[in-house]
Write an enzyme that holds these catalytic residues in place. Structure first.
Site, PDB file in Angstrom:
ATOM      1  N   ASP A   1       0.864  -1.176   0.000  1.00  0.00           N
ATOM      2  CA  ASP A   1       0.000   0.000   0.000  1.00  0.00           C
ATOM      3  C   ASP A   1       0.904   1.230   0.000  1.00  0.00           C
ATOM      4  O   ASP A   1       2.070   1.150   0.399  1.00  0.00           O
ATOM      5  CB  ASP A   1      -0.909  -0.024   1.229  1.00  0.00           C
ATOM      6  CG  ASP A   1      -1.783   1.205   1.316  1.00  0.00           C
ATOM      7  OD1 ASP A   1      -2.283   1.650   0.264  1.00  0.00           O
ATOM      8  OD2 ASP A   1      -1.964   1.733   2.430  1.00  0.00           O
TER       9      ASP A   1
ATOM     10  N   ASP B   1      -0.121   5.156   0.755  1.00  0.00           N
ATOM     11  CA  ASP B   1      -0.336   6.144   1.814  1.00  0.00           C
ATOM     12  C   ASP B   1      -0.400   5.493   3.186  1.00  0.00           C
ATOM     13  O   ASP B   1      -1.053   4.454   3.369  1.00  0.00           O
ATOM     14  CB  ASP B   1      -1.641   6.913   1.552  1.00  0.00           C
ATOM     15  CG  ASP B   1      -1.488   7.917   0.421  1.00  0.00           C
ATOM     16  OD1 ASP B   1      -0.362   8.056  -0.087  1.00  0.00           O
ATOM     17  OD2 ASP B   1      -2.492   8.536   0.027  1.00  0.00           O
TER      18      ASP B   1
END
Length: 538
Positions: free
Chosen positions: A274, A276
């Protein structure tokens, strides 16, 4: 007494025809009186002697040591005979000690195959075409009888011997007797499977995250991370003739370039990241969540977040066609590559090609790239191809893309960001570079940000060296679970997938596909991940 000299090793005596012998100064002694065909009742003349065949007399070969090894010899009928006395040949300046030939217990020998032997001493040079000889090998399973010529024998290396070598005559002098190499019949455990997961608990001490005073130039060098070895699905992965880099099968492809040395199906481990709040800190800066959690100044946090957001969208609009592609977002950069006819774009005018005027409506531009009009789709593909070219050109030098004035602002902003987040990005890059340095591992990015702004984030945060553009997916329209399925289709079911993130969506997607999930919620999680990678637990 008449004495006729036949050869240096053969003497015929007229008084002792009944005791006629052939004396041979070699490694073996042959006596005709002990062989069939010579009787005492009928003395032979010399002419008869040479016209009569002797089935046991062999022609003399120079410097052959057929029975000089001190080993028990067996005849063709597998009957044991008394070993002959070993006499060194006249031309041989050294003797060969007697020793046994030991077989490795893990090797299976069968007739017709050369044995894997370890000869400690060398042998005298034999003439070309020497007939095979029968030898005995002592092993734990008994005796092995096989006619093996030395030309077919392959030797172990010194590391496989469990007894000392005989010095003085290295095997390299006789390349015709030994194979060039020996591949061990076993495979190291480390190449079969990784080390088992450790059951120990990581106890990490919080270290002070103080950023020393550095100049802008030195900071720029710090963030330009080193490039690891070129790996499959990393550097230079572009369109393939039959399968695009996003995992979709292509019925047609206008462009193709040289594929990487190993295909996607040879990747052993895929790390799905991922973006952010996992690799970078961005959204929590704007909301002030990060500042309140770690006791930082909220005003400074929001200011840095807004400045970084402005740089991201400025780069996306100026260089990555975000104004044109915002309503035509794709999951992967190659989703519309099949509509590209390969036209040269060096002199192509994107601002005057009528891309906006030819679009019937933004609501018809779907995530899959379906849009009315072949000409419009080709122009869309041109833009994504140029985005890909810009990314690959400046992924390690984003300062050259944004220009000198903005570069100084970007360097200063990066330094403030690292100081505020206690080197969060630095810890992330350590783990990413460890994965990137492995030959059969790859980093893949799945983010809920639109594809074009996500590419701008990756460039500005200095992640271009660890994330090739082919390994970046946007889950804005379809969700992360759908992206996980595409990634598994691309790299195959045999690869091991590890999902790294902080959210519930990636955790649920990993659980559905039976992928291990590594949660990142603080600095200690990043440190533990890096430590596990260094020990090759992951």
């Amino acid at each position: 007494m008449v004495e006729l000299v036949i050869s240096p090793s053969l003497t015929v005596n007229s008084d002792c025809l009944d005791k006629l012998k052939f004396n041979r100064a070699d490694a073996a002694v042959w006596t005709l009186s002990d062989r069939q065909g010579i009787t005492k009742s009928a003395p032979l003349r010399v002419s008869q002697l040479f016209s009569r065949s002797c089935p046991r007399v062999l022609p003399r070969q120079p410097s052959t040591a057929m029975a000089a090894y001190g080993q028990t010899q067996y005849s063709a009928g597998i009957q044991q005979a008394t070993p002959y006395t070993a006499y060194p040949p006249p031309a041989q300046a050294y003797g060969i000690p007697s020793y046994s030939i030991k077989t490795e217990d893990s090797l299976n020998h069968s007739p017709g195959q050369s044995g894997f032997l370890s000869y400690g001493s060398s042998f005298s040079t034999s003439p070309t075409g020497q007939s095979p000889y029968t030898y005995q090998m002592h092993g734990t399973t008994g005796f092995y009888q096989g006619g093996n010529g030395l030309g077919n024998a392959a030797g172990f290396g010194s590391v496989h011997q469990d007894y000392p070598s005989y010095p003085g005559f290295p095997q390299s002098q006789y390349p015709q007797y030994y194979g060039s190499s020996y591949n061990p019949p076993y495979v190291p455990a480390s190449s079969i499977c990784p080390s088992p997961l450790s059951t120990s608990t990581y106890v990490l001490q919080e270290a002070s995250h103080n950023v020393p005073n550095q100049s802008s130039e030195s900071l720029a060098g710090e963030y330009n991370t080193h490039n690891g070895p070129s790996t499959p699905a990393k550097e230079g992965d572009t369109d393939r003739p039959h399968r695009a880099s996003d995992g979709k099968l292509r019925g047609r492809s206008k462009r193709s370039s040289d594929p990487s040395p190993a295909g996607d199906n040879e990747i052993e481990r895929v790390f799905v990241w991922d973006l952010d709040e996992t690799i970078i800190i961005f959204h929590s800066l704007l909301t002030g969540t990060f500042a309140s959690r770690y006791g930082k100044d909220t005003t400074t946090s929001v200011r840095i977040g807004l400045m970084m957001e402005e740089m991201i969208f400025n780069l996306a609009d100026t260089h990555l066609f975000f104004n044109d592609l915002e309503d035509c977002d794709q999951i992967h950069v190659d989703d519309v590559s099949s509509d590209d006819n390969g036209q040269d774009l060096s002199t192509y005018n994107f601002s005057a090609d009528g891309f906006h005027s030819s679009a019937p409506g933004a609501n018809l531009c779907l995530g899959s790239g379906v849009h009315g009009g072949v000409d419009w789709m080709r122009k869309l593909a041109f833009r994504y191809r140029r985005v890909k070219e810009m990314y690959n050109t400046y992924k390690n030098n984003v300062g050259g893309l944004i220009g000198t004035p903005k570069r100084e602002t970007w360097l200063q902003l990066r330094a403030e960001l690292e100081a505020l987040t206690d080197l969060w990005l630095t810890h992330s890059l350590k783990a990413l570079n460890l994965i990137n340095s492995r030959p059969n591992c790859v980093n893949v990015l799945v983010t809920t940000t639109q594809l074009i702004p996500a590419l701008a984030k990756v460039l500005l945060y200095g992640l271009g060296s660890v994330f090739p553009i082919e390994n970046i997916y946007s889950a804005t329209k379809t969700g992360k679970e759908s992206c996980f399925e595409r990634i598994m289709q691309r790299f195959g079911r045999k690869a091991v997938y590890v999902v790294i993130g902080d959210g519930v969506e990636e955790e649920q997607g990993a659980k559905k596909h039976n992928m291990p999930f590594w949660r990142i919620s603080c600095h200690a999680d990043l440190e533990a991940l890096r430590h596990a990678l260094e020990l090759e637990y992951l």
